[in-house]
Design an enzyme around this catalytic site. Structure first.
Site, short mmCIF file in Angstrom:
data_model
loop_
_atom_site.label_atom_id
_atom_site.label_comp_id
_atom_site.label_asym_id
_atom_site.label_seq_id
_atom_site.Cartn_x
_atom_site.Cartn_y
_atom_site.Cartn_z
N ASP A 111 0.96 -1.21 0.12
CA ASP A 111 0.61 -0.18 0.26
C ASP A 111 0.85 1.60 0.00
O ASP A 111 1.70 1.47 0.60
CB ASP A 111 -0.78 0.03 1.89
N GLN B 141 -13.71 2.81 1.68
CA GLN B 141 -13.42 1.73 0.33
C GLN B 141 -13.00 2.37 -0.62
O GLN B 141 -14.30 3.85 -0.64
CB GLN B 141 -14.57 1.20 -0.56
N VAL C 146 -11.04 2.80 -3.42
CA VAL C 146 -10.59 2.11 -4.73
C VAL C 146 -11.53 0.54 -5.58
O VAL C 146 -11.93 -0.14 -4.34
CB VAL C 146 -9.06 1.51 -5.05
N HIS D 119 -10.34 -5.18 -3.02
CA HIS D 119 -8.78 -6.06 -2.67
C HIS D 119 -8.83 -6.38 -1.13
O HIS D 119 -9.92 -5.58 -0.71
CB HIS D 119 -8.13 -4.65 -2.43
P1 AMP Z 1 -9.85 0.97 0.06
O1 AMP Z 1 -9.57 2.00 0.40
O2 AMP Z 1 -10.10 -0.15 0.87
O3 AMP Z 1 -10.11 1.07 -1.36
O4 AMP Z 1 -7.74 1.10 0.36
C1 AMP Z 1 -7.66 1.24 -0.72
C2 AMP Z 1 -5.82 1.64 -0.78
O5 AMP Z 1 -5.09 1.65 -1.90
C3 AMP Z 1 -5.63 2.62 0.15
O6 AMP Z 1 -5.71 2.12 2.04
C4 AMP Z 1 -4.74 3.50 -0.77
O7 AMP Z 1 -3.41 3.98 0.59
C5 AMP Z 1 -4.40 2.55 -1.89
N1 AMP Z 1 -3.39 2.75 -3.02
C6 AMP Z 1 -3.86 3.92 -3.22
N2 AMP Z 1 -3.39 4.35 -4.53
C7 AMP Z 1 -2.17 3.66 -4.36
C8 AMP Z 1 -0.93 3.22 -5.32
N3 AMP Z 1 -0.55 3.76 -6.79
N4 AMP Z 1 -0.08 2.15 -5.03
C9 AMP Z 1 -0.54 1.32 -3.86
N5 AMP Z 1 -1.61 1.32 -3.49
C10 AMP Z 1 -2.42 3.02 -3.43
#
Ligand code: AMP
Length: 110
Positions: free
Chosen positions: A28, A90, A92, A96
């Site tokens: 992350d 959430q 993204v 995941h």
């Molecule tokens: P969620 O909030 O459960 O949708 O988790 C999405 C996660 O993706 C968050 O913990 C972010 O920090 C992570 N994230 C966002 N952009 C990136 C990236 N470019 N590479 C790795 N993780 C990311």
């Protein structure tokens, strides 16, 4: 295309911990623990609400990948979390599994 699809397609860089034909595991970008991995199926399913019976094996495999990766890293204690929907933070909308380790966790998580 979701952010994670772009990472899978190598259009955006990521720190990749593991990859096979069905999954990618990345670190992350904003870690909430000393180890914070995201187990991502390559199939773009937006949320847990979008699962069908056809996804049973794929989702089960996410946990198997997580346990193998964490065993390889030497961790037996960790937290595994799905955030489902904006109200659960959430951000993204590509399924995941968060895997967090390396510190003491609180319960309830808040
Ligand atoms: P969620 O909030 O459960 O949708 O988790 C999405 C996660 O993706 C968050 O913990 C972010 O920090 C992570 N994230 C966002 N952009 C990136 C990236 N470019 N590479 C790795 N993780 C990311």
């Amino acid at each position: 295309m979701t952010l994670f699809e772009k990472i899978i397609a190598r259009q955006i860089p990521a720190n990749i911990e593991y990859e096979d034909s069905n999954y990618i595991v990345i670190h992350d970008i904003n870690p909430q623990a000393p180890v914070h991995l995201l187990v991502i199926p390559k199939k773009p399913i937006p949320t847990l609400n979008d699962l069908t019976d056809a996804d049973r094996e794929l989702v089960g495999g996410m946990f198997r990948v997580a346990s193998q990766v964490m065993r390889n890293k030497g961790y037996t204690d960790y937290r595994a979390v799905f955030n489902c929907g904006p109200g659960a933070q959430q951000t993204v909308f590509h399924l995941h599994l968060h895997i967090l380790a390396g510190r003491t966790f609180q319960w309830p998580p808040g």
